[in-house]
Write a protein that holds these residues in place. Structure first.
Motif, PDB file in Angstrom:
ATOM      1  N   ALA A 197       0.825  -1.209   0.000  1.00  0.00           N
ATOM      2  CA  ALA A 197       0.000   0.000   0.000  1.00  0.00           C
ATOM      3  C   ALA A 197       0.858   1.258   0.000  1.00  0.00           C
ATOM      4  O   ALA A 197       0.343   2.366   0.135  1.00  0.00           O
ATOM      5  CB  ALA A 197      -0.941  -0.002   1.202  1.00  0.00           C
ATOM      6  N   ILE A 198       2.169   1.089  -0.150  1.00  0.00           N
ATOM      7  CA  ILE A 198       3.104   2.209  -0.120  1.00  0.00           C
ATOM      8  C   ILE A 198       3.804   2.331  -1.465  1.00  0.00           C
ATOM      9  O   ILE A 198       4.177   1.328  -2.084  1.00  0.00           O
ATOM     10  CB  ILE A 198       4.142   2.009   0.998  1.00  0.00           C
ATOM     11  CG1 ILE A 198       3.449   2.038   2.368  1.00  0.00           C
ATOM     12  CG2 ILE A 198       5.244   3.071   0.941  1.00  0.00           C
ATOM     13  CD1 ILE A 198       4.326   1.615   3.516  1.00  0.00           C
ATOM     14  N   MET A 199       3.960   3.557  -1.940  1.00  0.00           N
ATOM     15  CA  MET A 199       4.735   3.841  -3.137  1.00  0.00           C
ATOM     16  C   MET A 199       5.873   4.776  -2.757  1.00  0.00           C
ATOM     17  O   MET A 199       5.792   5.485  -1.754  1.00  0.00           O
ATOM     18  CB  MET A 199       3.855   4.480  -4.212  1.00  0.00           C
ATOM     19  CG  MET A 199       2.696   3.607  -4.675  1.00  0.00           C
ATOM     20  SD  MET A 199       1.637   4.395  -5.922  1.00  0.00           S
ATOM     21  CE  MET A 199       0.828   5.658  -4.923  1.00  0.00           C
ATOM     22  N   VAL A 200       6.945   4.770  -3.566  1.00  0.00           N
ATOM     23  CA  VAL A 200       8.115   5.596  -3.270  1.00  0.00           C
ATOM     24  C   VAL A 200       8.595   6.268  -4.543  1.00  0.00           C
ATOM     25  O   VAL A 200       8.657   5.628  -5.604  1.00  0.00           O
ATOM     26  CB  VAL A 200       9.272   4.752  -2.673  1.00  0.00           C
ATOM     27  CG1 VAL A 200      10.442   5.648  -2.301  1.00  0.00           C
ATOM     28  CG2 VAL A 200       8.796   3.957  -1.459  1.00  0.00           C
ATOM     29  N   TYR A 201       8.929   7.554  -4.451  1.00  0.00           N
ATOM     30  CA  TYR A 201       9.524   8.239  -5.593  1.00  0.00           C
ATOM     31  C   TYR A 201      10.617   9.180  -5.119  1.00  0.00           C
ATOM     32  O   TYR A 201      10.740   9.470  -3.933  1.00  0.00           O
ATOM     33  CB  TYR A 201       8.473   8.993  -6.403  1.00  0.00           C
ATOM     34  CG  TYR A 201       8.020  10.333  -5.848  1.00  0.00           C
ATOM     35  CD1 TYR A 201       8.228  11.509  -6.557  1.00  0.00           C
ATOM     36  CD2 TYR A 201       7.349  10.430  -4.629  1.00  0.00           C
ATOM     37  CE1 TYR A 201       7.794  12.738  -6.070  1.00  0.00           C
ATOM     38  CE2 TYR A 201       6.908  11.641  -4.141  1.00  0.00           C
ATOM     39  CZ  TYR A 201       7.136  12.800  -4.869  1.00  0.00           C
ATOM     40  OH  TYR A 201       6.713  14.013  -4.377  1.00  0.00           O
ATOM     41  N   GLY A 202      11.446   9.637  -6.062  1.00  0.00           N
ATOM     42  CA  GLY A 202      12.526  10.538  -5.691  1.00  0.00           C
ATOM     43  C   GLY A 202      13.709  10.425  -6.618  1.00  0.00           C
ATOM     44  O   GLY A 202      13.579  10.116  -7.803  1.00  0.00           O
ATOM     45  N   GLY A 203      14.926  10.641  -6.063  1.00  0.00           N
ATOM     46  CA  GLY A 203      16.142  10.628  -6.847  1.00  0.00           C
ATOM     47  C   GLY A 203      16.420   9.272  -7.478  1.00  0.00           C
ATOM     48  O   GLY A 203      16.071   8.225  -6.921  1.00  0.00           O
ATOM     49  N   ASP A 204      17.069   9.288  -8.636  1.00  0.00           N
ATOM     50  CA  ASP A 204      17.301   8.061  -9.390  1.00  0.00           C
ATOM     51  C   ASP A 204      18.056   7.009  -8.584  1.00  0.00           C
ATOM     52  O   ASP A 204      17.703   5.823  -8.598  1.00  0.00           O
ATOM     53  CB  ASP A 204      18.090   8.372 -10.668  1.00  0.00           C
ATOM     54  CG  ASP A 204      17.328   9.285 -11.616  1.00  0.00           C
ATOM     55  OD1 ASP A 204      16.081   9.300 -11.545  1.00  0.00           O
ATOM     56  OD2 ASP A 204      17.981   9.978 -12.417  1.00  0.00           O
ATOM     57  N   GLU A 205      19.117   7.416  -7.877  1.00  0.00           N
ATOM     58  CA  GLU A 205      19.977   6.454  -7.185  1.00  0.00           C
ATOM     59  C   GLU A 205      19.272   5.757  -6.012  1.00  0.00           C
ATOM     60  O   GLU A 205      19.285   4.520  -5.944  1.00  0.00           O
ATOM     61  CB  GLU A 205      21.263   7.143  -6.712  1.00  0.00           C
ATOM     62  CG  GLU A 205      22.148   7.641  -7.846  1.00  0.00           C
ATOM     63  CD  GLU A 205      21.757   9.016  -8.378  1.00  0.00           C
ATOM     64  OE1 GLU A 205      22.503   9.541  -9.231  1.00  0.00           O
ATOM     65  OE2 GLU A 205      20.729   9.567  -7.919  1.00  0.00           O
ATOM     66  N   PRO A 206      18.651   6.501  -5.079  1.00  0.00           N
ATOM     67  CA  PRO A 206      17.954   5.802  -3.989  1.00  0.00           C
ATOM     68  C   PRO A 206      16.757   4.988  -4.470  1.00  0.00           C
ATOM     69  O   PRO A 206      16.492   3.909  -3.937  1.00  0.00           O
ATOM     70  CB  PRO A 206      17.531   6.930  -3.042  1.00  0.00           C
ATOM     71  CG  PRO A 206      17.568   8.172  -3.849  1.00  0.00           C
ATOM     72  CD  PRO A 206      18.650   7.966  -4.853  1.00  0.00           C
ATOM     73  N   ALA A 208      16.489   3.446  -7.322  1.00  0.00           N
ATOM     74  CA  ALA A 208      17.013   2.212  -7.902  1.00  0.00           C
ATOM     75  C   ALA A 208      17.247   1.164  -6.820  1.00  0.00           C
ATOM     76  O   ALA A 208      16.981  -0.035  -7.023  1.00  0.00           O
ATOM     77  CB  ALA A 208      18.306   2.490  -8.664  1.00  0.00           C
ATOM     78  N   GLU A 209      17.725   1.604  -5.652  1.00  0.00           N
ATOM     79  CA  GLU A 209      17.953   0.679  -4.539  1.00  0.00           C
ATOM     80  C   GLU A 209      16.642   0.162  -3.963  1.00  0.00           C
ATOM     81  O   GLU A 209      16.504  -1.031  -3.669  1.00  0.00           O
ATOM     82  CB  GLU A 209      18.791   1.353  -3.448  1.00  0.00           C
ATOM     83  CG  GLU A 209      20.243   1.549  -3.812  1.00  0.00           C
ATOM     84  CD  GLU A 209      20.925   0.229  -4.099  1.00  0.00           C
ATOM     85  OE1 GLU A 209      21.092  -0.584  -3.165  1.00  0.00           O
ATOM     86  OE2 GLU A 209      21.275  -0.013  -5.281  1.00  0.00           O
ATOM     87  N   VAL A 210      15.673   1.042  -3.787  1.00  0.00           N
ATOM     88  CA  VAL A 210      14.367   0.608  -3.284  1.00  0.00           C
ATOM     89  C   VAL A 210      13.749  -0.393  -4.256  1.00  0.00           C
ATOM     90  O   VAL A 210      13.208  -1.428  -3.850  1.00  0.00           O
ATOM     91  CB  VAL A 210      13.426   1.816  -3.082  1.00  0.00           C
ATOM     92  CG1 VAL A 210      12.014   1.343  -2.728  1.00  0.00           C
ATOM     93  CG2 VAL A 210      13.956   2.734  -1.981  1.00  0.00           C
ATOM     94  N   ARG A 211      13.846  -0.105  -5.529  1.00  0.00           N
ATOM     95  CA  ARG A 211      13.270  -0.983  -6.550  1.00  0.00           C
ATOM     96  C   ARG A 211      13.955  -2.355  -6.553  1.00  0.00           C
ATOM     97  O   ARG A 211      13.304  -3.388  -6.718  1.00  0.00           O
ATOM     98  CB  ARG A 211      13.400  -0.320  -7.921  1.00  0.00           C
ATOM     99  CG  ARG A 211      12.588  -0.972  -9.033  1.00  0.00           C
ATOM    100  CD  ARG A 211      12.614  -0.110 -10.284  1.00  0.00           C
ATOM    101  NE  ARG A 211      11.827  -0.662 -11.364  1.00  0.00           N
ATOM    102  CZ  ARG A 211      10.517  -0.487 -11.533  1.00  0.00           C
ATOM    103  NH1 ARG A 211       9.850   0.248 -10.649  1.00  0.00           N
ATOM    104  NH2 ARG A 211       9.866  -1.020 -12.542  1.00  0.00           N
ATOM    105  N   ARG A 212      15.265  -2.355  -6.319  1.00  0.00           N
ATOM    106  CA  ARG A 212      16.017  -3.607  -6.304  1.00  0.00           C
ATOM    107  C   ARG A 212      15.726  -4.438  -5.054  1.00  0.00           C
ATOM    108  O   ARG A 212      15.579  -5.662  -5.126  1.00  0.00           O
ATOM    109  CB  ARG A 212      17.513  -3.304  -6.390  1.00  0.00           C
ATOM    110  CG  ARG A 212      18.421  -4.527  -6.369  1.00  0.00           C
ATOM    111  CD  ARG A 212      19.879  -4.144  -6.520  1.00  0.00           C
ATOM    112  NE  ARG A 212      20.400  -3.434  -5.356  1.00  0.00           N
ATOM    113  CZ  ARG A 212      20.908  -4.042  -4.281  1.00  0.00           C
ATOM    114  NH1 ARG A 212      20.934  -5.368  -4.221  1.00  0.00           N
ATOM    115  NH2 ARG A 212      21.383  -3.338  -3.269  1.00  0.00           N
ATOM    116  N   ASP A 216       8.229  -5.447  -4.467  1.00  0.00           N
ATOM    117  CA  ASP A 216       6.773  -5.380  -4.418  1.00  0.00           C
ATOM    118  C   ASP A 216       6.264  -3.973  -4.088  1.00  0.00           C
ATOM    119  O   ASP A 216       5.058  -3.762  -3.937  1.00  0.00           O
ATOM    120  CB  ASP A 216       6.202  -6.390  -3.419  1.00  0.00           C
ATOM    121  CG  ASP A 216       6.837  -6.312  -2.035  1.00  0.00           C
ATOM    122  OD1 ASP A 216       7.821  -5.556  -1.879  1.00  0.00           O
ATOM    123  OD2 ASP A 216       6.357  -7.007  -1.126  1.00  0.00           O
ATOM    124  N   VAL A 217       7.173  -3.002  -3.990  1.00  0.00           N
ATOM    125  CA  VAL A 217       6.790  -1.610  -3.762  1.00  0.00           C
ATOM    126  C   VAL A 217       6.870  -0.852  -5.091  1.00  0.00           C
ATOM    127  O   VAL A 217       7.891  -0.902  -5.780  1.00  0.00           O
ATOM    128  CB  VAL A 217       7.702  -0.943  -2.718  1.00  0.00           C
ATOM    129  CG1 VAL A 217       7.463   0.562  -2.655  1.00  0.00           C
ATOM    130  CG2 VAL A 217       7.464  -1.558  -1.341  1.00  0.00           C
TER     131      VAL A 217
END
Length: 327
Positions: A197-206, A208-212, A216-217
């Motif tokens: 139920a949480i989404m994250v956005y922001g700088g490319d580098e951080p 990329a880490e969250v996505r990796r 499931d976010v």
């Protein structure tokens, strides 16, 4: 020659017909329901947005207040949900004592009675600040929220505790990959259903880490927004969805939306199939992706019966227009 021309014309017509049938929303299932409203910064004080830059102190450009809510506070978030928001956006910074502080600015000097870079402070120190200290609508003659925001800067953990079943959008303010790794650790400690139920956005580098680390976010970054939309405009007519559009928060400026193959229903269906959520923003003109659907005129540019996401800075007004006001 005439037969070849006729054959070529017939082939061209067949291809054009195939492209049309593959992308027209007239033949796509329509998802009924009201739009999903995202309150950017929650209930917040509006400011003069003309010529705003990354380092502009917006608290000193506050418009005459019509309410007393301050962005990124539990009180503001609660009011946003009560006004009709489905998702509330908040900003985070890591602290020196292992927390994530919920606060917009990179530095403390603009809004608070503190000084210095936000992420260079302990949460214990940040809790002592007055986050309403710097707001003024008359050039510094009066400060209507001074003394009223002491201790109101929450931690991300406090937000999760206060809204255990609400959808949230977390904005990572830095370009620091290690911040994304730390946030991923916080998210991975949550139950799976809560994390989704949480989404994250922001700088490319951080991001990329969250996505990796937390696949499931749903995430998005500036580079990913551009990649998703440009590639989709380029070959989305085939029905293929670019990798950057998968498991993502897909931000679509309202003036770009008509260029997207299958807009709205076919496009929304494809994004749903890619486990992505679509939110329409205000018009894009080469600057920041931060303007919202904030006026009746902009809302009117959405397709009739649109049931996707809307990003807004005016949750009360847009919730009323969208028929989602809870008053």
């Amino acid at each position: 020659m005439g037969r070849k021309v006729r054959f070529a014309a017939a082939a061209l017509i067949a291809v054009a017909t195939g492209v049309y049938l593959n992308n027209t929303s007239l033949l796509a299932p329509h998802r009924d329901g009201k739009p999903v409203l995202l309150a950017h910064r929650g209930m917040a004080q509006r400011f003069d947005e003309r010529d705003v830059k990354n380092d502009t102190c917006t608290a000193t450009r506050m418009l005459p207040p019509v309410h007393d809510y301050l962005e990124n506070t539990l009180r503001s978030m609660r009011a946003s949900f009560e006004a009709g928001a489905d998702v509330v956006e908040l900003d985070v910074h890591p602290t020196t004592d292992g927390e994530f502080a919920v606060f917009h600015d990179w530095t403390l000097d603009c809004r608070t009675d503190g000084q210095g870079v936000t992420r260079a402070q302990s949460m214990a120190k940040l809790k002592k600040l007055d986050i309403g200290y710097g707001y003024t609508a008359d050039g510094g003659k009066t400060f209507p929220f001074r003394g009223k925001g002491i201790g109101m800067m929450p931690t991300l953990a406090e937000v999760f505790a206060a809204f255990p079943d609400k959808k949230l959008l977390i904005n990572v303010k830095s370009r620091d990959a290690s911040e994304g790794e730390k946030l991923a650790g916080v998210l991975n400690a949550l139950p799976v259903a809560r994390r989704r139920a949480i989404m994250v956005y922001g700088g490319d580098e951080p991001i990329a880490e969250v996505r990796r680390l937390t696949p499931d976010v749903r995430t998005i970054s500036r580079a990913a927004i551009r990649s998703c939309l440009i590639r989709y405009i380029g070959y989305g007519w085939t029905g293929l969805v670019p990798a950057a559009c998968h498991n993502a928060m897909v931000l679509v400026p309202v003036n770009v939306a008509p260029w997207l193959w299958g807009w709205p229903d076919r496009f929304l269906g494809r994004m749903t199939g890619a486990n992505s959520a679509v939110f329409v923003l205000g018009p894009y003109s080469g600057g920041e992706f931060s303007t919202g659907i904030d006026t009746p005129e902009l809302f009117a540019r959405l397709p009739r019966g649109y049931s996707g996401g809307i990003w807004t800075n005016e949750i009360e007004a847009i919730a009323t227009i969208a028929g989602k006001s809870k008053d």
